[in-house]
Design a protein around this motif. Structure first.
Motif, PDB file in Angstrom:
ATOM      1  N   ILE A  62       0.802  -1.234   0.000  1.00 40.83           N
ATOM      2  CA  ILE A  62       0.000   0.000   0.000  1.00 40.83           C
ATOM      3  C   ILE A  62       0.832   1.280   0.000  1.00 40.83           C
ATOM      4  O   ILE A  62       0.403   2.297  -0.556  1.00 40.83           O
ATOM      5  N   PRO A  63       2.063   1.321   0.555  1.00 40.35           N
ATOM      6  CA  PRO A  63       2.839   2.572   0.464  1.00 40.35           C
ATOM      7  C   PRO A  63       3.234   2.932  -0.962  1.00 40.35           C
ATOM      8  O   PRO A  63       3.603   4.082  -1.224  1.00 40.35           O
ATOM      9  N   TYR A  64       3.160   1.976  -1.861  1.00 43.44           N
ATOM     10  CA  TYR A  64       3.643   2.180  -3.233  1.00 43.44           C
ATOM     11  C   TYR A  64       2.478   2.315  -4.213  1.00 43.44           C
ATOM     12  O   TYR A  64       2.596   1.968  -5.382  1.00 43.44           O
ATOM     13  N   THR A  65       1.361   2.839  -3.724  1.00 42.50           N
ATOM     14  CA  THR A  65       0.149   2.990  -4.537  1.00 42.50           C
ATOM     15  C   THR A  65      -0.297   4.445  -4.589  1.00 42.50           C
ATOM     16  O   THR A  65       0.158   5.283  -3.801  1.00 42.50           O
ATOM     17  N   TYR A  66      -1.224   4.713  -5.494  1.00 39.24           N
ATOM     18  CA  TYR A  66      -1.837   6.040  -5.585  1.00 39.24           C
ATOM     19  C   TYR A  66      -2.557   6.368  -4.284  1.00 39.24           C
ATOM     20  O   TYR A  66      -2.534   7.504  -3.814  1.00 39.24           O
TER      21      TYR A  66
END
Length: 395
Positions: free
Chosen positions: A44-48
């Motif tokens: 989730i940290p690497y998402t929009y």
């Protein structure tokens, strides 16, 4: 955001002792969902949506949209399966006493330890001058006091309390769902349609009224306003299936549902695609407003509900189909899955804190590293904690 006998909600998340109607496919499904929780928090940290890291990858947005749309609801469904026979066997008061130990005690311990440890990683990034003791005290006394994934525990305990009250009023209250489950052995599509209609009826009004981002918050007690009734319907559908004859109903290993697993995949992909269409409309046509029109919230809620129920049936069908295929990779983790759910969050967030400064690493490298290490460290810590005398009664 975001359980669990042997997984998080692997609290059954706190499952009742094994009953004759239990089959290994359910344990494997719970363990699988526990890993999905860890995957969700790893990417989730690497998402929009999350984007707390300078790198991102659209494929992780696809994962998060899928997982967020079903996994907690499915945990409530699986947790409900053993409620009715557990109450019948122990009596409501003894049953709730066991659930307080299994759910209430971990919630309190995690709220005061695991959650502050997890969120201190965010504080350290923005306010490195604040020590942990000062951060902990401010969180407990002044707030905000986020719950992370452990909100599941108190909500599940609340549903257990409601189930005990309903059982005292009428032990036969959920018999219609059980009869529908027995019918579902041969015609699972009927159960699917009824469950879809009921869950939609309870979810769509809440989604339109509250929207997607509204949370009830009181100290560490939190839950999404718009989803609480959705979770309740999943829980009580599970409880109705588990009333009796679970091995001869919808979840029968030789029932019709397991034989049409790819049909459920098609039913899941269509609403999933439509959710992306609606997200595109929101961002590119509506301008990503804070308050979305009711027609949009209603349309999204319909797609969300259809995907959630279809993916539930798909996962259950898969594990039911291969229930008698010998050992599974999930079997070794079953006993530890609940503990993994409880302890993984600070491990995941601190690994992301460590990976943040590796700017040359793409998101497609950071996320797998975080996921694998979160699984390994959480599993090792759970194994160690379960060696403490009496810990296995809780973990």
């Amino acid at each position: 955001m975001s359980s669990i006998s042997q997984t998080a909600a692997a609290a059954d998340i706190g499952a009742a002792p094994k009953a004759k109607t239990r089959n290994p496919s359910l344990d494997r499904a719970r363990t699988f969902l526990t890993l999905i929780v860890l995957l969700h928090h790893a990417v989730i940290p690497y998402t929009y949506y999350g984007h707390t890291d300078p790198t991102s990858f659209f494929g992780f947005d696809m994962i998060v949209l899928a997982t967020d749309s079903f996994f907690m609801a499915m945990f409530f469904f699986l947790s409900g399966l053993f409620v009715w026979p557990g109450i019948a066997r122990k009596g409501p008061l003894n049953y709730l006493s066991d659930r307080l130990l299994r759910l209430g005690l971990p919630f309190v311990i995690c709220a005061f330890t695991v959650i502050p440890l997890a969120y201190y990683s965010f504080s350290l990034r923005n306010h490195p001058e604040i020590g942990f003791s000062e951060f902990w005290w401010n969180m407990i006394t002044k707030g905000p006091w986020p719950s992370g994934p452990i909100w599941f525990l108190w909500v599940l305990l609340s549903f257990d309390v409601v189930a005990c009250i309903l059982y005292r009023l009428s032990p036969n209250m959920l018999d219609p769902i059980n009869r529908l489950s027995l019918h579902g052995r041969r015609r699972p599509a009927v159960f699917f349609l009824v469950m879809l209609a009921v869950t939609a009826a309870f979810y769509i009004p809440g989604r339109i009224h509250y929207g997607a981002g509204s949370w009830f918050e009181f100290g560490p007690f939190s839950v999404q306003h718009g989803r609480v009734m959705l979770y309740a319907t999943y829980f009580f559908f599970g409880a109705g299936i588990g009333v009796m004859n679970m091995d001869r109903g919808l979840l029968s290993a030789d029932g019709r549902m397991a034989k049409v697993s790819w049909d459920w995949l098609v039913l899941a992909l269509v609403p999933y695609y439509l959710m992306w269409v609606l997200i595109t409309i929101k961002r590119d046509i509506l301008g990503n407003p804070a308050d979305l029109p009711d027609w949009y919230e209603g349309a999204y809620a319909i797609c969300f509900t259809a995907f959630s129920v279809a993916i539930l049936f798909l996962i259950l069908a898969y594990f039911l189909r291969f229930a008698s295929s010998g050992k599974s990779v999930f079997d070794a983790m079953q006993a530890d899955a609940y503990g993994i759910f409880l302890v993984h969050y600070p491990i995941a967030l601190w690994l992301q804190y460590w990976l943040f400064d590796f700017n040359l690493l793409p998101a497609t490298v950071k996320a797998p590293i975080g996921f694998v290490l979160t699984v390994a460290f959480s599993w090792a810590l759970t194994r160690a904690l379960r060696m403490i005398p009496g810990a296995k009664r809780v973990l």
